[in-house]
Design a protein around this motif. Structure first.
Motif, short mmCIF file in Angstrom:
data_model
loop_
_atom_site.label_atom_id
_atom_site.label_comp_id
_atom_site.label_asym_id
_atom_site.label_seq_id
_atom_site.Cartn_x
_atom_site.Cartn_y
_atom_site.Cartn_z
N TYR A 381 18.04 -25.17 42.68
CA TYR A 381 19.05 -25.99 43.35
C TYR A 381 18.97 -25.91 44.87
CZ TYR A 381 20.85 -26.11 38.61
OH TYR A 381 20.95 -26.28 37.26
N LEU A 382 18.06 -25.07 45.39
CA LEU A 382 17.81 -25.07 46.83
C LEU A 382 17.05 -26.33 47.22
CD1 LEU A 382 16.84 -21.34 47.36
CD2 LEU A 382 18.76 -22.52 48.46
N PRO A 383 17.44 -27.01 48.28
CA PRO A 383 16.84 -28.32 48.60
C PRO A 383 15.33 -28.31 48.76
CG PRO A 383 18.89 -28.06 49.80
CD PRO A 383 18.64 -26.74 49.12
N PHE A 384 14.74 -27.23 49.23
CA PHE A 384 13.28 -27.27 49.41
C PHE A 384 12.54 -27.21 48.08
CE2 PHE A 384 14.39 -22.76 50.54
CZ PHE A 384 13.85 -22.14 49.43
N ASN A 385 13.28 -27.01 46.97
CA ASN A 385 12.64 -27.02 45.65
C ASN A 385 12.84 -28.35 44.91
OD1 ASN A 385 11.57 -24.38 45.72
ND2 ASN A 385 13.58 -23.52 45.21
N TYR A 386 13.47 -29.33 45.54
CA TYR A 386 13.72 -30.61 44.88
C TYR A 386 12.45 -31.44 44.80
CZ TYR A 386 18.71 -29.76 45.94
OH TYR A 386 19.97 -29.23 46.05
N VAL A 387 12.45 -32.33 43.82
CA VAL A 387 11.49 -33.43 43.80
C VAL A 387 12.26 -34.70 44.13
CG1 VAL A 387 10.00 -32.31 42.12
CG2 VAL A 387 11.83 -33.82 41.32
N PRO A 388 11.60 -35.72 44.68
CA PRO A 388 12.33 -36.93 45.05
C PRO A 388 13.09 -37.57 43.89
CG PRO A 388 10.20 -36.91 46.14
CD PRO A 388 10.21 -35.75 45.18
N ASN A 389 12.51 -37.55 42.69
CA ASN A 389 13.18 -38.18 41.55
C ASN A 389 14.25 -37.26 40.98
OD1 ASN A 389 13.67 -40.20 39.65
ND2 ASN A 389 12.26 -39.31 38.17
N SER A 390 15.30 -37.08 41.77
CA SER A 390 16.43 -36.26 41.36
C SER A 390 17.69 -36.74 42.07
CB SER A 390 16.18 -34.77 41.65
OG SER A 390 15.90 -34.57 43.02
N VAL A 391 18.83 -36.24 41.61
CA VAL A 391 20.14 -36.63 42.15
C VAL A 391 20.82 -35.35 42.64
CG1 VAL A 391 22.27 -37.91 41.75
CG2 VAL A 391 20.26 -38.34 40.30
N THR A 394 26.95 -32.26 46.05
CA THR A 394 27.55 -31.03 46.56
C THR A 394 28.13 -30.28 45.36
OG1 THR A 394 29.54 -32.32 47.09
CG2 THR A 394 28.04 -31.82 48.89
N GLY A 395 28.96 -30.95 44.57
CA GLY A 395 29.49 -30.44 43.31
C GLY A 395 29.83 -31.62 42.42
N THR A 432 29.09 -29.92 56.41
CA THR A 432 27.80 -29.23 56.44
C THR A 432 27.04 -29.46 55.14
OG1 THR A 432 28.78 -27.51 57.85
CG2 THR A 432 26.67 -27.00 56.79
N MET A 433 27.75 -29.33 54.01
CA MET A 433 27.11 -29.50 52.71
C MET A 433 26.81 -30.98 52.41
SD MET A 433 26.75 -26.40 51.87
CE MET A 433 26.26 -26.43 50.15
N ILE A 434 27.66 -31.86 52.89
CA ILE A 434 27.37 -33.29 52.74
C ILE A 434 26.08 -33.63 53.50
CG2 ILE A 434 28.16 -35.62 53.34
CD1 ILE A 434 31.05 -34.55 52.86
N ARG A 435 25.97 -33.13 54.72
CA ARG A 435 24.75 -33.36 55.50
C ARG A 435 23.53 -32.80 54.77
NH1 ARG A 435 23.23 -33.58 61.18
NH2 ARG A 435 25.44 -33.59 61.75
N LEU A 436 23.67 -31.60 54.20
CA LEU A 436 22.55 -30.97 53.49
C LEU A 436 22.11 -31.84 52.31
CD1 LEU A 436 20.86 -28.36 53.59
CD2 LEU A 436 22.52 -27.33 52.02
N ALA A 437 23.07 -32.40 51.58
CA ALA A 437 22.74 -33.27 50.45
C ALA A 437 22.06 -34.54 50.92
CB ALA A 437 24.00 -33.59 49.66
N LEU A 438 22.63 -35.18 51.92
CA LEU A 438 22.10 -36.46 52.38
C LEU A 438 20.70 -36.30 52.97
CD1 LEU A 438 25.27 -38.02 54.05
CD2 LEU A 438 24.21 -38.72 51.91
N MET A 439 20.43 -35.19 53.65
CA MET A 439 19.14 -35.01 54.30
C MET A 439 18.05 -34.50 53.36
SD MET A 439 19.82 -36.10 57.26
CE MET A 439 21.31 -36.44 58.19
N SER A 440 18.39 -34.22 52.11
CA SER A 440 17.40 -33.70 51.17
C SER A 440 16.44 -34.81 50.75
CB SER A 440 18.10 -33.12 49.94
OG SER A 440 18.57 -34.17 49.10
N GLU A 493 23.14 -43.45 57.58
CA GLU A 493 22.08 -44.15 58.30
C GLU A 493 21.04 -43.16 58.80
OE1 GLU A 493 24.73 -47.92 59.94
OE2 GLU A 493 24.40 -46.19 61.24
N LEU A 494 21.49 -41.99 59.29
CA LEU A 494 20.56 -40.98 59.80
C LEU A 494 19.62 -40.47 58.71
CD1 LEU A 494 19.90 -39.25 62.35
CD2 LEU A 494 21.55 -37.56 61.49
N SER A 495 20.14 -40.41 57.48
CA SER A 495 19.33 -39.88 56.37
C SER A 495 18.56 -40.96 55.62
CB SER A 495 20.24 -39.14 55.38
OG SER A 495 21.23 -40.01 54.87
#
Length: 502
Positions: A381-391, A394-395, A432-440, A493-495
């Motif tokens: 669940y850490l963002p650097f382990n995601y693949v693009p085809n995922s959703v 935050t919770g 902070t967590m919203i930004r983390l999700a959007l930037m993933s 827009e930034l993400s």
């Protein structure tokens, strides 16, 4: 094909503002879509839309294909002269923050029944023809559902296994007799489904016109006390003598529960379903696609293998894993519908076989940021382990809000979170967590509205295992401020999660 890069908000319609005790499909639902459009969101995720039963849970509905009459807008009914404004006063004194289901339901249902009666007496030929057309298009489920609810009302709300044996077992003579006896209530139930459908389709088109897709949940199991099990008992593992579940659904003991979870829903008779070319499942998916654009399959792993617990057990400990024909099911669904607009809720202990089923059909899986900081760097669940085809979320509706989660975090998890983030946004942990999700890199990012609003634990939607106080949270219209709109739009827009122009 993977979904395009987008973001959205998780909010069930009951949580919308309204003057009448519960969120509905009236003006505030359209205002919420305006908020989505202004902030450049492309997704609105809702919970199951069916008529809720015990505990008001949208995951325990009286039908897997019907809509919830409690979502019908009384204001729209007033616009059609099926109700009058002065008839609505009894619903205007309830809290705008929480749905009081016990108080709201009987009052609103009386009003809806009154509207059905007026429709029967005064509807134009055009409206009557529209109801007939709706009934014909939805004949697979609406006739049995309307009859089921009329029977339930006639028997004081009792579950169908407590009805007289002849009607519980659907003996033809008894069925004909009761259909005639309950014809007025059957009409009322059909009208309510027709009106829900009409109001929902109007709202859905409004969203489509603004490039917003609706994500809807399909719970893997249906309630035992439902029109589905009563009308199609051959599709479920039932005891022939008692009509109770012969094999119950649940999950085995794990880190979170020494005895597992015993849900009590009947499991499927997959052999029978396969012999019928999964007809019931095809109809169920077809009905849901009439409401939503994308389907999130809840407890996806149960379509590869499910935990079955024999009747008579008080816990889930003595169950076993039984293989399910997920590949055959989705192949059949793909033949019927083409490319499948499906997301997989693949949380929990997921085996390679479940991952293979998910990936075979290119379904995106779910990533929950609240789960990311309790382990090492291999935490999926850490963002650097995601693949693009995922959703990424935050919770979810089953999680605490992000502020509540952060306040209750064990020190070692909070320390790891802070080491990962480096710093907190001045707007707070939720942004902070919203930004983390959007930037993933996840193609879709979805945030519960409570996190955008910055609300605490008292505003969470559901606490699993808690028997009461769930599903009732609501927000007030003035909570969606211009500052909030601008910040969410800027981050979207930034993400690079904005809709395609034109």
């Amino acid at each position: 094909m993977p979904f395009p890069r987008a973001s959205g908000i998780l909010l069930h319609p009951t949580s919308l503002p309204s003057r009448f005790g519960i969120g509905d499909l009236g003006p505030e639902a359209y205002h919420f879509i305006d908020f989505l459009a202004h902030t450049r969101q492309q997704l609105w995720q809702v919970l199951p839309l069916g008529p809720t039963g015990h505990g008001n849970s949208p995951y325990l509905c009286y039908s897997s294909m019907a809509g919830n009459p409690l979502l019908i807008s009384l204001e729209v009914l007033c616009d059609r002269s099926l109700l009058y404004p002065d008839e609505l006063h009894d619903l205007e004194h309830f809290s705008p923050h929480q749905v009081d289901f016990d108080q709201v339901i009987p009052i609103k249902m009386r009003l809806l029944e009154r509207a059905a009666s007026r429709f029967h007496e005064t509807a134009s030929d055009e409206d009557k023809d529209a109801l007939v057309q709706f009934s014909e298009e939805c004949h697979f489920w609406v006739d049995e559902f309307a009859f089921f609810m009329a029977l339930k009302n006639a028997h004081g709300g009792a579950g169908w296994t407590e009805w007289p044996s002849a009607i519980a077992r659907r003996e033809p003579e008894a069925m004909a007799e009761w259909r005639e006896k309950l014809s007025s209530d059957i009409f009322c139930q059909k009208f309510l489904q027709f009106e829900f459908h009409r109001q929902w389709q109007s709202l859905r088109q409004y969203a489509r016109d603004r490039q917003i897709q609706i994500i809807g949940d399909i719970p893997i199991y249906v309630a035992h006390d439902s029109a589905d099990v009563w009308a199609f008992p051959h599709n479920f593992m039932l005891d022939h003598d008692t009509l109770a579940p012969a094999l119950m659904a649940g999950v085995p003991p794990d880190y979170f529960s020494e005895t597992g979870q015993l849900w009590g829903n009947p499991t499927y008779n997959w052999e029978e379903l396969k012999n019928r070319d999964f007809h019931w499942w095809i109809q169920r998916i077809n009905a849901l696609l009439g409401y939503v654009d994308i389907i999130r399959v809840d407890h996806f792993r149960g379509l590869q293998a499910y935990w079955g617990v024999p009747a008579g057990e008080d816990t889930a400990m003595n169950g076993q894993w039984i293989e399910a024909p997920g590949t055959e099911l989705f192949e059949t669904v793909r033949q019927k519908f083409g490319t499948l607009p499906i997301m997989a809720e693949d949380l929990g202990v997921i085996t390679p076989e479940v991952e293979a089923l998910r990936d075979e059909f290119e379904f995106p899986g779910m990533k929950i940021l609240h789960f990311a900081f309790g382990g090492g760097s291999d935490n999926p669940y850490l963002p650097f382990n995601y693949v693009p085809n995922s959703v990424v979320y935050t919770g979810t509706h089953d999680n605490d809000t992000t502020i509540g989660w952060f306040d209750k975090m064990p020190d070692h998890e909070r320390n790891r979170l802070m080491e990962y983030l480096g710093c907190l946004s001045p707007e707070g942990i939720h942004w902070t967590m919203i930004r983390l999700a959007l930037m993933s890199v996840a193609n879709q990012a979805i945030v519960p509205l409570q996190d955008i609003l910055g609300y605490g634990s008292d505003c969470r939607m559901n606490t699993p295992g808690k028997s009461d106080g769930n599903w009732g949270w609501r927000y007030q219209a003035e909570a969606l401020t211009d500052e909030m709109r601008d910040r969410l739009r800027w981050l979207t827009e930034l993400s690079n999660r904005t809709p395609t122009e034109g």
